[in-house]
Structures are given as C-alpha cells and as structure tokens.
Design a protein around this motif. Structure first.
Motif, PDB file in Angstrom:
ATOM      1  N   LYS A 138      41.353  28.531  50.763  1.00 55.81           N
ATOM      2  CA  LYS A 138      40.987  29.952  50.689  1.00 55.81           C
ATOM      3  C   LYS A 138      40.911  30.462  49.250  1.00 55.81           C
ATOM      4  CE  LYS A 138      42.697  31.244  55.259  1.00 55.81           C
ATOM      5  NZ  LYS A 138      43.584  32.137  56.048  1.00 55.81           N
ATOM      6  N   THR A 139      40.157  29.750  48.444  1.00 52.47           N
ATOM      7  CA  THR A 139      39.938  30.199  47.068  1.00 52.47           C
ATOM      8  C   THR A 139      38.998  31.412  47.061  1.00 52.47           C
ATOM      9  OG1 THR A 139      38.018  28.766  46.739  1.00 52.47           O
ATOM     10  CG2 THR A 139      40.184  27.810  46.292  1.00 52.47           C
ATOM     11  N   ASP A 140      38.772  31.947  45.889  1.00 53.09           N
ATOM     12  CA  ASP A 140      37.871  33.104  45.774  1.00 53.09           C
ATOM     13  C   ASP A 140      36.406  32.686  45.730  1.00 53.09           C
ATOM     14  OD1 ASP A 140      40.014  34.853  45.705  1.00 53.09           O
ATOM     15  OD2 ASP A 140      40.205  34.732  43.524  1.00 53.09           O
ATOM     16  N   ALA A 141      36.137  31.388  45.739  1.00 53.23           N
ATOM     17  CA  ALA A 141      34.767  30.893  45.618  1.00 53.23           C
ATOM     18  C   ALA A 141      33.944  31.233  46.865  1.00 53.23           C
ATOM     19  CB  ALA A 141      34.776  29.373  45.410  1.00 53.23           C
ATOM     20  N   LYS A 142      32.665  31.553  46.636  1.00 56.38           N
ATOM     21  CA  LYS A 142      31.749  31.887  47.734  1.00 56.38           C
ATOM     22  C   LYS A 142      30.369  31.297  47.423  1.00 56.38           C
ATOM     23  CE  LYS A 142      34.089  36.225  48.919  1.00 56.38           C
ATOM     24  NZ  LYS A 142      33.937  37.704  49.077  1.00 56.38           N
ATOM     25  N   CYS A 143      30.272  29.977  47.510  1.00 56.80           N
ATOM     26  CA  CYS A 143      29.028  29.311  47.102  1.00 56.80           C
ATOM     27  C   CYS A 143      28.331  28.532  48.214  1.00 56.80           C
ATOM     28  CB  CYS A 143      29.309  28.365  45.935  1.00 56.80           C
ATOM     29  SG  CYS A 143      29.845  29.216  44.438  1.00 56.80           S
ATOM     30  N   PHE A 144      28.853  28.561  49.415  1.00 53.72           N
ATOM     31  CA  PHE A 144      28.253  27.780  50.505  1.00 53.72           C
ATOM     32  C   PHE A 144      28.194  28.616  51.787  1.00 53.72           C
ATOM     33  CE2 PHE A 144      28.875  25.160  54.299  1.00 53.72           C
ATOM     34  CZ  PHE A 144      27.840  24.252  54.188  1.00 53.72           C
ATOM     35  N   PRO A 145      27.024  28.666  52.434  1.00 55.45           N
ATOM     36  CA  PRO A 145      25.709  28.092  52.079  1.00 55.45           C
ATOM     37  C   PRO A 145      25.032  28.906  50.965  1.00 55.45           C
ATOM     38  CG  PRO A 145      25.922  28.485  54.456  1.00 55.45           C
ATOM     39  CD  PRO A 145      27.020  29.244  53.776  1.00 55.45           C
ATOM     40  N   ALA A 146      23.796  28.491  50.627  1.00 59.40           N
ATOM     41  CA  ALA A 146      23.060  29.128  49.537  1.00 59.40           C
ATOM     42  C   ALA A 146      22.420  30.427  50.013  1.00 59.40           C
ATOM     43  CB  ALA A 146      21.997  28.171  48.997  1.00 59.40           C
ATOM     44  N   ALA A 147      22.870  31.551  49.478  1.00 61.58           N
ATOM     45  CA  ALA A 147      22.377  32.856  49.933  1.00 61.58           C
ATOM     46  C   ALA A 147      20.998  33.182  49.366  1.00 61.58           C
ATOM     47  CB  ALA A 147      23.367  33.948  49.553  1.00 61.58           C
ATOM     48  N   HIS A 148      20.803  32.898  48.084  1.00 60.84           N
ATOM     49  CA  HIS A 148      19.523  33.247  47.470  1.00 60.84           C
ATOM     50  C   HIS A 148      18.371  32.523  48.152  1.00 60.84           C
ATOM     51  CE1 HIS A 148      16.611  34.460  44.523  1.00 60.84           C
ATOM     52  NE2 HIS A 148      16.422  33.227  44.088  1.00 60.84           N
ATOM     53  N   ALA A 149      18.525  31.237  48.397  1.00 61.13           N
ATOM     54  CA  ALA A 149      17.470  30.463  49.063  1.00 61.13           C
ATOM     55  C   ALA A 149      17.239  30.953  50.486  1.00 61.13           C
ATOM     56  CB  ALA A 149      17.834  28.977  49.070  1.00 61.13           C
ATOM     57  N   SER A 150      18.288  31.444  51.136  1.00 61.39           N
ATOM     58  CA  SER A 150      18.145  31.902  52.521  1.00 61.39           C
ATOM     59  C   SER A 150      17.190  33.091  52.628  1.00 61.39           C
ATOM     60  CB  SER A 150      19.506  32.286  53.110  1.00 61.39           C
ATOM     61  OG  SER A 150      19.977  33.515  52.565  1.00 61.39           O
ATOM     62  N   ALA A 151      17.105  33.883  51.565  1.00 60.72           N
ATOM     63  CA  ALA A 151      16.154  34.999  51.577  1.00 60.72           C
ATOM     64  C   ALA A 151      14.731  34.481  51.683  1.00 60.72           C
ATOM     65  CB  ALA A 151      16.325  35.836  50.304  1.00 60.72           C
ATOM     66  N   GLY A 152      14.443  33.381  50.970  1.00 59.46           N
ATOM     67  CA  GLY A 152      13.129  32.768  51.086  1.00 59.46           C
ATOM     68  C   GLY A 152      12.922  32.111  52.433  1.00 59.46           C
TER      69      GLY A 152
ATOM     70  N   TYR B  77      12.511  31.878  33.811  1.00 60.26           N
ATOM     71  CA  TYR B  77      12.922  31.265  35.079  1.00 60.26           C
ATOM     72  C   TYR B  77      13.599  32.262  36.009  1.00 60.26           C
ATOM     73  CZ  TYR B  77      12.348  27.362  31.851  1.00 60.26           C
ATOM     74  OH  TYR B  77      11.863  26.503  30.908  1.00 60.26           O
ATOM     75  N   ALA B  78      14.455  33.113  35.448  1.00 63.75           N
ATOM     76  CA  ALA B  78      15.181  34.080  36.282  1.00 63.75           C
ATOM     77  C   ALA B  78      14.217  35.032  36.983  1.00 63.75           C
ATOM     78  CB  ALA B  78      16.180  34.864  35.435  1.00 63.75           C
ATOM     79  N   PHE B  79      13.169  35.455  36.253  1.00 65.20           N
ATOM     80  CA  PHE B  79      12.206  36.365  36.858  1.00 65.20           C
ATOM     81  C   PHE B  79      11.368  35.661  37.922  1.00 65.20           C
ATOM     82  CE2 PHE B  79       7.894  38.131  37.044  1.00 65.20           C
ATOM     83  CZ  PHE B  79       8.180  39.419  37.471  1.00 65.20           C
ATOM     84  N   ILE B  80      10.919  34.434  37.606  1.00 61.72           N
ATOM     85  CA  ILE B  80      10.034  33.702  38.514  1.00 61.72           C
ATOM     86  C   ILE B  80      10.747  33.277  39.793  1.00 61.72           C
ATOM     87  CG2 ILE B  80       8.638  31.609  38.785  1.00 61.72           C
ATOM     88  CD1 ILE B  80       8.083  31.747  35.778  1.00 61.72           C
ATOM     89  N   PHE B  81      11.979  32.791  39.659  1.00 58.65           N
ATOM     90  CA  PHE B  81      12.667  32.198  40.810  1.00 58.65           C
ATOM     91  C   PHE B  81      13.793  33.042  41.393  1.00 58.65           C
ATOM     92  CE2 PHE B  81      11.062  28.559  38.303  1.00 58.65           C
ATOM     93  CZ  PHE B  81      10.211  28.012  39.253  1.00 58.65           C
ATOM     94  N   TYR B  82      14.145  34.135  40.720  1.00 54.88           N
ATOM     95  CA  TYR B  82      15.246  34.953  41.249  1.00 54.88           C
ATOM     96  C   TYR B  82      14.844  36.422  41.409  1.00 54.88           C
ATOM     97  CZ  TYR B  82      19.955  36.664  42.076  1.00 54.88           C
ATOM     98  OH  TYR B  82      21.064  37.246  42.645  1.00 54.88           O
ATOM     99  N   ASP B  83      14.658  37.100  40.300  1.00 58.06           N
ATOM    100  CA  ASP B  83      14.382  38.543  40.368  1.00 58.06           C
ATOM    101  C   ASP B  83      13.066  38.843  41.079  1.00 58.06           C
ATOM    102  OD1 ASP B  83      16.719  39.165  38.932  1.00 58.06           O
ATOM    103  OD2 ASP B  83      15.716  38.768  37.035  1.00 58.06           O
ATOM    104  N   GLY B  84      12.011  38.089  40.752  1.00 51.88           N
ATOM    105  CA  GLY B  84      10.701  38.326  41.353  1.00 51.88           C
ATOM    106  C   GLY B  84      10.702  38.159  42.863  1.00 51.88           C
ATOM    107  N   PRO B  85      11.091  36.972  43.375  1.00 47.64           N
ATOM    108  CA  PRO B  85      11.124  36.780  44.830  1.00 47.64           C
ATOM    109  C   PRO B  85      12.043  37.762  45.545  1.00 47.64           C
ATOM    110  CG  PRO B  85      11.258  34.670  43.706  1.00 47.64           C
ATOM    111  CD  PRO B  85      11.380  35.724  42.644  1.00 47.64           C
ATOM    112  N   LYS B  86      13.190  38.060  44.942  1.00 46.00           N
ATOM    113  CA  LYS B  86      14.127  39.001  45.556  1.00 46.00           C
ATOM    114  C   LYS B  86      13.498  40.379  45.693  1.00 46.00           C
ATOM    115  CE  LYS B  86      18.900  40.632  45.059  1.00 46.00           C
ATOM    116  NZ  LYS B  86      20.123  40.558  44.203  1.00 46.00           N
ATOM    117  N   ALA B  87      12.823  40.847  44.634  1.00 46.41           N
ATOM    118  CA  ALA B  87      12.175  42.154  44.671  1.00 46.41           C
ATOM    119  C   ALA B  87      11.048  42.183  45.700  1.00 46.41           C
ATOM    120  CB  ALA B  87      11.636  42.509  43.282  1.00 46.41           C
ATOM    121  N   LEU B  88      10.269  41.111  45.776  1.00 45.66           N
ATOM    122  CA  LEU B  88       9.155  41.047  46.731  1.00 45.66           C
ATOM    123  C   LEU B  88       9.651  41.092  48.170  1.00 45.66           C
ATOM    124  CD1 LEU B  88       6.776  38.426  45.064  1.00 45.66           C
ATOM    125  CD2 LEU B  88       6.351  40.871  45.381  1.00 45.66           C
TER     126      LEU B  88
END
Length: 218
Positions: A133-147, A31-42
């Motif tokens: 002002k917590t350390d969290a950085k989850c919004f908006p979705a960065a990975h999906a924004s690349a697509g 799953y990581a390759f198909i939906f994360y590493d692969g699209p990111k590299a492309l």
C-alpha cells in the motif's frame, strides 16, 4: 502476471533507459504536446462536443412539431443517434474512471521510482504492491486509456463498415500515448497492455447493453 514474473517488463524498459538517463525527459517539447497535452485536449473537446450534440438532439425531439429548419446546424452534427452518442459519452467517462480507480487500489510503482532505474523504491509485483500500500499509482496506464476509450467507435452501428480501420487507428493512438509515457519511465509495457485490454472489455460490455438489439448490420 506473466510480464512480472518473466521480467519482460524490466527488459523492455531497459531499452528506454541508458547511462542513467531515460530516452526523453518528462515534459520535454514537442513530445509532451504531441503525445500528452494535444490528445488529452482533443478528447476533452470531443466529450464536450458530443454532450452538446446530445442536448441539441433531445431539444429537437421535444420541439419537433414546431421546428422546420435546421439546415445551418446540420452540417455541424454527427449523424449518430441519441443512443450512439450516449454510449460514446459513457465510454469516454467509464474507461478512464475505471483505470483511475484501479490505480488507487494496486499501488504499483512507476519504473522511474525503482532502484533499478535510478529511483529509491524496490521492485514489487502486483500482489506485493497491493499489500505494501505505497503511495504509488502507476498501474494500469491512465493516459493511454483515454486513447483506448475511442474503441467505443468500433461498436457504433453507423460506423460498422469502418470498424477494422477504426480499431487499427485507435490501437496506434493508444499505444503512441502509452509508449510516450514509457520513454521517461512513467509506465511499464504491461501497464499499457492491461489498460488496452480493460478498455476493450469495458467498451464491449457496454456495447452489448446499448446495441444488443442491433443485428445483421452491414
């Protein structure tokens, strides 16, 4: 705001979280390759390719009187103008950069950080998270924004007749990348939805600048 106050986000994430476990483990293959590493590299390779083609086209423009044969190179060059390639490159940079900037300002936690889903942080809405002002950085979705940044292809004049097909394909790609992250609690549904809407806003705004003189394209 509607998703936060109606609890839709939490209800949707509950579909991916059962008996103290997320649907898939973060980093699990394939799953990581198909939906994360692969699209990111492309996407990175696509940006490098476009930049290379842009430099080649500028070189052609500068040396046109002295160059007579590009037949061997032409088959590797997309039939886009310099303006179109420049637009795509700016989109591929501007969309993820804008999302990344917002992530650092909103301070919204990921679902897997929350006590609701086995974490140690309380659930806060957007405004409360910004104040905390917590350390969290989850919004908006960065990975999906690349697509979603590939929505820029919809506004390329050379691809105008394929715009609906491109829109559908990019939407599927972006949501596939977003849903992958939701399956192990890295994002709520609204994180990906907002990322999609922001991406569309940015590509539309820049298209109106780059192609404002392009009318009645068929």
């Amino acid at each position: 705001m509607t998703f936060e106050h109606s609890q839709f986000d939490i209800r949707i994430s509950e579909f991916f979280y059962n008996n103290g476990q997320w649907l898939i483990e973060k980093g699990a293959q394939p799953y990581a390759f198909i939906f994360y590493d692969g699209p990111k590299a492309l996407l990175i390779l696509s940006a490098i390719y476009l930049l290379t083609i842009l430099l080649v086209k500028y070189k052609r423009l500068a040396k046109r009187p002295f160059i007579t044969n590009y037949s061997n190179l032409n088959k590797y060059i997309v039939p886009f103008s310099i303006r179109e390639i420049s637009y795509l490159l700016i989109i591929l940079i501007a969309v993820p950069s804008t999302i990344a900037l917002l992530k650092g300002v909103t301070h919204v936690s990921c679902p897997n950080h929350l006590t609701l889903f086995g974490g140690d942080l309380p659930y806060l809405n957007l405004w409360q998270s910004m104040l905390a002002k917590t350390d969290a950085k989850c919004f908006p979705a960065a990975h999906a924004s690349a697509g979603f940044s590939l929505y820029g292809l919809v506004f390329i004049p050379a691809l105008y007749k394929y715009r609906y097909r491109i829109f559908e394909t990019v939407t599927v790609l972006g949501w596939s990348m977003g849903l992958y992250k939701m399956m192990f609690g890295d994002h709520f549904f609204s994180h990906t939805l907002v990322s999609m809407l922001l991406s569309l806003t940015i590509v539309c705004a820049l298209a109106s600048v780059f192609f404002k003189r392009t009318t009645n394209v068929k």
